[in-house]
Design an enzyme around this catalytic site. Structure first.
Site, PDB file in Angstrom:
ATOM      1  N   HIS A  27       0.897  -1.212  -0.012  1.00 52.05           N
ATOM      2  CA  HIS A  27      -0.122   0.079   0.096  1.00 52.05           C
ATOM      3  C   HIS A  27       0.859   1.171  -0.141  1.00 52.05           C
ATOM      4  CE1 HIS A  27      -2.824  -2.973   2.060  1.00 52.05           C
ATOM      5  NE2 HIS A  27      -3.559  -2.521   1.193  1.00 52.05           N
ATOM      6  N   GLY A 137      -2.737  -2.062  -6.828  1.00 52.94           N
ATOM      7  CA  GLY A 137      -1.476  -3.170  -6.793  1.00 52.94           C
ATOM      8  C   GLY A 137      -1.828  -4.064  -7.858  1.00 52.94           C
ATOM      9  N   SER A 175       0.242  -8.902   1.517  1.00 54.10           N
ATOM     10  CA  SER A 175      -1.110  -8.953   1.584  1.00 54.10           C
ATOM     11  C   SER A 175      -1.557  -8.915   3.010  1.00 54.10           C
ATOM     12  CB  SER A 175      -1.569 -10.622   1.138  1.00 54.10           C
ATOM     13  OG  SER A 175      -3.023 -10.513   1.602  1.00 54.10           O
TER      14      SER A 175
END
Ligand code: PAF
Length: 273
Positions: A27, A137, A175
């Site tokens: 992120h 992403g 993740s």
């Protein structure tokens, strides 16, 4: 972080990073890219209920607002948008956005209502934030394709920027869901990136038969007891159609969705022949 009035936005480029929080370096790389390309970077954190099916545990999705807030401050994010569920989906909410074909395949087969929830929330967020560019992403390759299709089809006035997958040193794609893995599952989870790497190396050596490439990925995924494969596929980069023979000059995606224990992980790699 600060508040910008609509007057202060005038003449400034707005980059937007929509997230469901529990942020990681993947992120942050989107925030960094947005900061390079825009005057103001806005990040949203909203765990979107409409993209979870009843059998997926929305309430257990990891959340840590204070940590996320600090990470965003450190990354130089300008605005954090953190709405309540009732603000986004008031009681009488009844409008959904659906992209037809590309959402039926792969992730769509296993999570039939997922993309409808994604396109709906992304639309709502775009309408509120009104960005010039939005950052996603590559790890969620099909999500990127679905959102790009929606933006094209509906002539939406913004650009979608897809940023590379960020991996841990040992290859595991970052993740928010990795937090669910026990230490031994975390080790088993490396089969996803290993399978992609091995498939890529077969293709580099000249293999063009997708059955043989898929078989190699599947055998690596099955080498750990905790794995349960949803799919290991080779698809056309744009249409997400499955292919049987790889052709020169074309672009493809190797895509994997695999459970390690109870945690469903996805990973992918772009292939250019
Ligand atoms: O990729 C995600 O985190 C979510 O699907 C998104 C794009 C923020 C929509 O809820």
């Amino acid at each position: 972080m600060q508040l910008f009035s609509s007057k202060e936005r005038v003449g400034k480029s707005i980059g937007f990073v929509p997230t469901m929080g529990y942020l990681h370096q993947g992120h942050i790389s989107l925030v960094q890219q947005s900061k390079k390309e825009n005057d103001i970077t806005i990040v949203s954190i909203f765990v979107n209920p409409t993209q979870f099916s009843p059998n997926e545990d929305l309430s257990k999705y990891p959340r840590d607002y204070d940590r996320d807030h600090q990470l965003l401050l450190d990354a130089g994010c300008d605005v954090l948008f953190y709405p309540d569920s009732e603000e986004i989906y008031p009681k009488d909410f009844q409008t959904f956005i659906t992209v037809d074909e590309i959402t039926q395949k792969l992730e769509g087969e296993f999570r039939p209502t997922h993309f409808r929830g994604v396109t709906t929330i992304v639309n709502i967020l775009f309408n509120i934030v009104q960005p010039h560019k939005a950052y996603f992403g590559q790890k969620d390759a099909q999500q990127c394709a679905v959102i790009s299709k929606m933006v094209d089809d509906l002539n939406m006035n913004l650009s979608i920027v897809v940023c590379p997958i960020v991996r841990e040193d040992d290859g595991l794609a970052m993740s928010s869901r990795n937090v669910y893995l026990s230490p031994s599952e975390r080790n088993d989870a490396l089969v996803l990136s290993k399978a992609l790497k091995e498939a890529d190396s077969l293709i580099k050596k000249g293999e063009r038969d997708s059955f043989r490439i898929k078989s190699e990925m599947i055998s690596i995924l099955k080498s750990v007891d905790t794995s349960e494969i949803d799919y290991a596929e080779i698809v056309d980069f744009k249409s997400f159609e499955k292919v049987s023979v790889l052709e020169e000059g074309k672009h493809y995606l190797l895509l994997i969705a695999c459970r390690i224990g109870k945690t469903r992980l996805i990973d992918n790699q772009i292939i250019s022949i």
